[in-house]
Scaffold this motif. Sequence first.
Motif, mmCIF file in Angstrom:
data_model
loop_
_atom_site.group_PDB
_atom_site.id
_atom_site.type_symbol
_atom_site.label_atom_id
_atom_site.label_comp_id
_atom_site.label_asym_id
_atom_site.label_seq_id
_atom_site.Cartn_x
_atom_site.Cartn_y
_atom_site.Cartn_z
ATOM 1 N N UNK A 54 22.011 91.381 -29.273
ATOM 2 C CA UNK A 54 22.358 91.175 -30.685
ATOM 3 C C UNK A 54 21.174 90.619 -31.465
ATOM 4 N N UNK A 55 20.483 89.641 -30.862
ATOM 5 C CA UNK A 55 19.334 89.048 -31.550
ATOM 6 C C UNK A 55 18.220 90.073 -31.731
ATOM 7 N N UNK A 56 17.978 90.889 -30.701
ATOM 8 C CA UNK A 56 16.918 91.894 -30.777
ATOM 9 C C UNK A 56 17.229 92.945 -31.838
ATOM 10 N N UNK A 57 18.513 93.234 -32.006
ATOM 11 C CA UNK A 57 18.913 94.238 -32.998
ATOM 12 C C UNK A 57 19.026 93.659 -34.401
ATOM 13 N N UNK A 58 18.834 92.346 -34.520
ATOM 14 C CA UNK A 58 18.935 91.703 -35.819
ATOM 15 C C UNK A 58 20.351 91.364 -36.227
ATOM 16 N N UNK A 143 19.867 81.141 -29.959
ATOM 17 C CA UNK A 143 19.090 82.327 -30.330
ATOM 18 C C UNK A 143 18.718 82.315 -31.810
ATOM 19 N N UNK A 144 19.520 81.618 -32.618
ATOM 20 C CA UNK A 144 19.248 81.603 -34.053
ATOM 21 C C UNK A 144 18.286 80.496 -34.472
ATOM 22 N N UNK A 145 18.296 79.371 -33.740
ATOM 23 C CA UNK A 145 17.508 78.217 -34.191
ATOM 24 C C UNK A 145 16.276 77.937 -33.345
ATOM 25 N N UNK A 146 16.374 78.138 -32.029
ATOM 26 C CA UNK A 146 15.253 77.805 -31.139
ATOM 27 C C UNK A 146 14.317 78.994 -30.933
ATOM 28 N N UNK A 147 14.886 80.105 -30.558
ATOM 29 C CA UNK A 147 14.072 81.271 -30.224
ATOM 30 C C UNK A 147 13.182 81.748 -31.376
ATOM 31 N N UNK A 161 11.480 92.536 -32.538
ATOM 32 C CA UNK A 161 12.590 92.807 -31.612
ATOM 33 C C UNK A 161 12.164 92.763 -30.144
ATOM 34 N N UNK A 162 10.959 93.272 -29.849
ATOM 35 C CA UNK A 162 10.473 93.242 -28.472
ATOM 36 C C UNK A 162 10.182 91.813 -28.029
ATOM 37 N N UNK A 163 9.609 91.010 -28.908
ATOM 38 C CA UNK A 163 9.360 89.604 -28.586
ATOM 39 C C UNK A 163 10.682 88.876 -28.325
ATOM 40 N N UNK A 164 11.670 89.163 -29.142
ATOM 41 C CA UNK A 164 12.989 88.547 -28.968
ATOM 42 C C UNK A 164 13.582 88.909 -27.617
ATOM 43 N N UNK A 165 13.419 90.177 -27.239
ATOM 44 C CA UNK A 165 13.938 90.622 -25.944
ATOM 45 C C UNK A 165 13.231 89.918 -24.794
ATOM 46 N N UNK A 166 11.914 89.742 -24.900
ATOM 47 C CA UNK A 166 11.151 89.070 -23.837
ATOM 48 C C UNK A 166 11.631 87.629 -23.672
#
Length: 223
Positions: A54-58, A143-147, A161-166
């Motif tokens: 979900x985070x990677x997809x925005x 995922x919304x505040x730290x990542x 999105x790729x960074x989020x996935x990593x």
Amino acid sequence: MDSATLLSFLALDFLLVCVPGADWAYAIAAGLGGRSVTLAVSGLVAGYALHTALASAGLAVLVAGSPALLTALTVAGAGYLVWLGWTVLRRPGVPGDGVPAVDGDGARSGAPSGARGGAPSGARVFGRGAAISGLNPKGLLLYLSVLPQFLAVRGARLPVPAQTAVLGVLHMACCAAVYCGVGLLARAVLGARPAAARAVTRTSGAAMLGIGAFLLVERLATL
């Protein structure tokens, strides 16, 4: 992303994962309840895989910007934790003490290994773990505040999105290592101590119930 950023995120994430919560409670309950720790933890990790996707997809940002949707997710997750915690408190069964634990639908899971009729299936153990972490609002908030603090928007080799996935995969690996250790350690140390194991199981159930009630009251108070 450079190695320093990845190590910094991993160090912070490890500290956060080591803070006891609903995930810890479920891993401990799985270890003491005679269930597969690997399956239980795999379910927890699967829930965070959903958060990562979900985070990677925005979509996580979309959820954060929709108070109604965030409230619905929080209430659903908190309600599930309250129900699960109450179930564990009601029947804190542990291996070898003859006290049957109750599965989610009221089935007794303390039957001998040969009596498979009342034991929770692997799919149910996995699914319950996925529901705990997938519906846990604290995971979404991580995922919304730290990542996002570790994402490079400009001049990065990888798109956001790729960074989020990593980073999400690193979080999942950290969760798998810590929760497996927690569950297996609980089984090894308390497996032969029924009274202590039952006390820890009750504490785990109380933790899930308390966390769920706190999140529920906190979210409803903002309405």
